[in-house]
Design an enzyme around this catalytic site. Structure first.
Site, PDB file in Angstrom:
ATOM      1  N   ASN A   9      33.814  35.635  35.789  1.00  0.00           N
ATOM      2  CA  ASN A   9      34.930  36.227  36.547  1.00  0.00           C
ATOM      3  C   ASN A   9      34.506  37.628  36.984  1.00  0.00           C
ATOM      4  O   ASN A   9      34.482  38.549  36.172  1.00  0.00           O
ATOM      5  CB  ASN A   9      36.178  36.279  35.656  1.00  0.00           C
ATOM      6  CG  ASN A   9      37.343  36.965  36.342  1.00  0.00           C
ATOM      7  OD1 ASN A   9      37.344  37.154  37.559  1.00  0.00           O
ATOM      8  ND2 ASN A   9      38.347  37.337  35.555  1.00  0.00           N
ATOM      9  N   LYS A  11      36.035  39.624  38.948  1.00  0.00           N
ATOM     10  CA  LYS A  11      37.183  40.536  39.161  1.00  0.00           C
ATOM     11  C   LYS A  11      36.993  41.330  40.457  1.00  0.00           C
ATOM     12  O   LYS A  11      36.461  40.792  41.412  1.00  0.00           O
ATOM     13  CB  LYS A  11      37.375  41.462  37.956  1.00  0.00           C
ATOM     14  CG  LYS A  11      37.370  40.709  36.635  1.00  0.00           C
ATOM     15  CD  LYS A  11      37.805  41.562  35.499  1.00  0.00           C
ATOM     16  CE  LYS A  11      37.609  40.795  34.195  1.00  0.00           C
ATOM     17  NZ  LYS A  11      38.296  41.385  33.075  1.00  0.00           N
ATOM     18  N   HIS A  95      45.793  35.042  35.189  1.00  0.00           N
ATOM     19  CA  HIS A  95      44.945  35.932  34.386  1.00  0.00           C
ATOM     20  C   HIS A  95      45.820  37.076  33.860  1.00  0.00           C
ATOM     21  O   HIS A  95      46.733  37.534  34.557  1.00  0.00           O
ATOM     22  CB  HIS A  95      43.800  36.472  35.246  1.00  0.00           C
ATOM     23  CG  HIS A  95      42.764  37.198  34.454  1.00  0.00           C
ATOM     24  ND1 HIS A  95      42.949  38.480  34.008  1.00  0.00           N
ATOM     25  CD2 HIS A  95      41.538  36.810  33.997  1.00  0.00           C
ATOM     26  CE1 HIS A  95      41.881  38.866  33.320  1.00  0.00           C
ATOM     27  NE2 HIS A  95      41.012  37.861  33.296  1.00  0.00           N
ATOM     28  N   GLU A  97      45.376  40.127  33.697  1.00  0.00           N
ATOM     29  CA  GLU A  97      45.425  41.301  34.584  1.00  0.00           C
ATOM     30  C   GLU A  97      46.406  41.079  35.735  1.00  0.00           C
ATOM     31  O   GLU A  97      47.074  42.007  36.192  1.00  0.00           O
ATOM     32  CB  GLU A  97      44.015  41.623  35.102  1.00  0.00           C
ATOM     33  CG  GLU A  97      43.165  42.222  33.984  1.00  0.00           C
ATOM     34  CD  GLU A  97      41.677  41.965  34.117  1.00  0.00           C
ATOM     35  OE1 GLU A  97      41.228  41.522  35.185  1.00  0.00           O
ATOM     36  OE2 GLU A  97      40.959  42.196  33.127  1.00  0.00           O
ATOM     37  N   GLU A 167      42.703  33.395  26.748  1.00  0.00           N
ATOM     38  CA  GLU A 167      42.120  34.719  26.959  1.00  0.00           C
ATOM     39  C   GLU A 167      42.992  35.791  26.313  1.00  0.00           C
ATOM     40  O   GLU A 167      43.880  36.350  26.974  1.00  0.00           O
ATOM     41  CB  GLU A 167      42.026  35.003  28.460  1.00  0.00           C
ATOM     42  CG  GLU A 167      41.046  34.116  29.179  1.00  0.00           C
ATOM     43  CD  GLU A 167      40.356  34.892  30.292  1.00  0.00           C
ATOM     44  OE1 GLU A 167      39.141  35.071  30.204  1.00  0.00           O
ATOM     45  OE2 GLU A 167      41.034  35.355  31.223  1.00  0.00           O
ATOM     46  N   GLY A 173      37.573  42.738  28.033  1.00  0.00           N
ATOM     47  CA  GLY A 173      36.934  43.999  28.429  1.00  0.00           C
ATOM     48  C   GLY A 173      36.875  45.034  27.331  1.00  0.00           C
ATOM     49  O   GLY A 173      36.593  46.206  27.585  1.00  0.00           O
ATOM     50  N   SER A 213      35.488  39.302  26.040  1.00  0.00           N
ATOM     51  CA  SER A 213      34.271  39.930  25.499  1.00  0.00           C
ATOM     52  C   SER A 213      33.205  38.917  25.069  1.00  0.00           C
ATOM     53  O   SER A 213      32.533  39.091  24.039  1.00  0.00           O
ATOM     54  CB  SER A 213      34.624  40.878  24.351  1.00  0.00           C
ATOM     55  OG  SER A 213      35.447  41.922  24.837  1.00  0.00           O
TER      56      SER A 213
HETATM   57  C1  PEP Z   1      38.130  38.043  31.830  1.00  0.00           C
HETATM   58  O1  PEP Z   1      38.713  38.992  32.325  1.00  0.00           O
HETATM   59  O2  PEP Z   1      38.365  36.878  32.221  1.00  0.00           O
HETATM   60  C2  PEP Z   1      37.169  38.317  30.777  1.00  0.00           C
HETATM   61  C3  PEP Z   1      36.866  37.329  29.983  1.00  0.00           C
HETATM   62  O3  PEP Z   1      36.673  39.574  30.704  1.00  0.00           O
HETATM   63  P1  PEP Z   1      35.595  40.179  29.659  1.00  0.00           P
HETATM   64  O4  PEP Z   1      34.538  39.125  29.459  1.00  0.00           O
HETATM   65  O5  PEP Z   1      35.062  41.396  30.295  1.00  0.00           O
HETATM   66  O6  PEP Z   1      36.326  40.424  28.380  1.00  0.00           O
END
Ligand code: PEP
Length: 251
Positions: A9, A11, A95, A97, A167, A173, A213
């Site tokens: 992803n 973003k 998501h 976000e 998630e 992040g 992460s």
């Molecule tokens: C995401 O935003 O879908 C995600 C998994 O981010 P990160 O791997 O940076 O935690």
């Protein structure tokens, strides 16, 4: 048998030249699609480059969001009809976000899920425990609501195709991923929810991914869990070398 699925992803990162350079670095290095399926979710401004690249590659293209109407006076929105026409395979929906910064609700996500399916693409529906915390004190109950709301009115044949991403927003992040046990427990609960909503045939076909992460060190162990069919990688998908290590975890 569910084919493992790994999704990067991006973003709101990268520029067009960085995208093209990234894709060049994947050429001839992607795993056999029969063993591991890989996709990248990108901003709409990069989807033409991505779908063109995917025409000659096992890589699949995903959007990061879309609107629930196919066309009309919705300034700034992205049409699922146009995404499908462009060759996009998947659309990520809900998501954390999007929920946090753009007030996405389970109701609008449900409309988007149907619009994506109606346009012959597959939704990747993201959910986590913070989405129902206020309503469900029992932590084993937390994810039932976003999953069942997102799938309201979705047929059995369509439900089999969908992908769900667990998630946890606290892991996104932050560099602090959920533990292997937490991940398996959550993905198992999501599968049970699908079983209750539909039946065990659907539950056994739906792919459930973990995101938060993920990196080239923890991805393999997470994916080895019974109910974890793959991972979603944000930060780690921005570096071609690290993304390649994650997707080529089968030696
Ligand atoms: C995401 O935003 O879908 C995600 C998994 O981010 P990160 O791997 O940076 O935690």
């Amino acid at each position: 048998m569910r084919t493992p699925f790994i999704v990067g992803n991006w973003k709101m990162n990268l520029t067009l030249s960085e995208v093209n350079d990234f894709l060049k670095q994947l050429t001839d290095k992607l795993p056999d699609i029969k063993k591991v399926e890989c996709a990248i979710a990108a901003s709409p401004i990069f989807l033409e480059s991505l779908t063109n690249y995917c025409k000659n590659s096992p890589l699949k293209a995903s959007a990061e969001n879309c609107f629930y109407k196919d066309k009309g006076a919705y300034t700034g929105e992205v049409s699922p009809y146009a995404l499908s026409d462009m060759g996009v395979d998947y659309v990520m929906l809900g998501h954390s976000e999007r929920r946090k910064y753009f007030n996405e609700s389970n109701k609008s996500i449900n409309k988007k899920v149907k619009a994506v399916l109606n346009n012959h693409m597959i939704p990747i529906i993201c959910c986590d425990e913070t989405m129902t915390k206020q309503k469900h004190d029992d932590h084993m109950d937390w994810v039932v609501n976003p999953v069942s709301e997102a799938l309201k009115g979705v047929s059995v044949s369509d439900a089999k195709k969908i992908v769900i991403g667990y998630e946890p927003s606290w892991a996104i992040g932050t560099g602090k991923s959920a533990s292997v046990n937490e991940t398996q427990e959550a993905c198992c609960l999501i599968r049970k929810t699908i079983d209750e909503l539909y039946n065990d045939d659907v539950a056994n076909q739906v792919r459930i991914l973990y995101g938060g992460s993920v990196n080239d060190k923890n991805a393999q162990e997470l994916m080895q869990q019974k109910d974890v069919d793959g991972v979603l990688a944000g930060t780690a998908s921005l570096k071609p070398k690290e993304f390649l290590k994650i997707i080529n975890y089968i030696k």
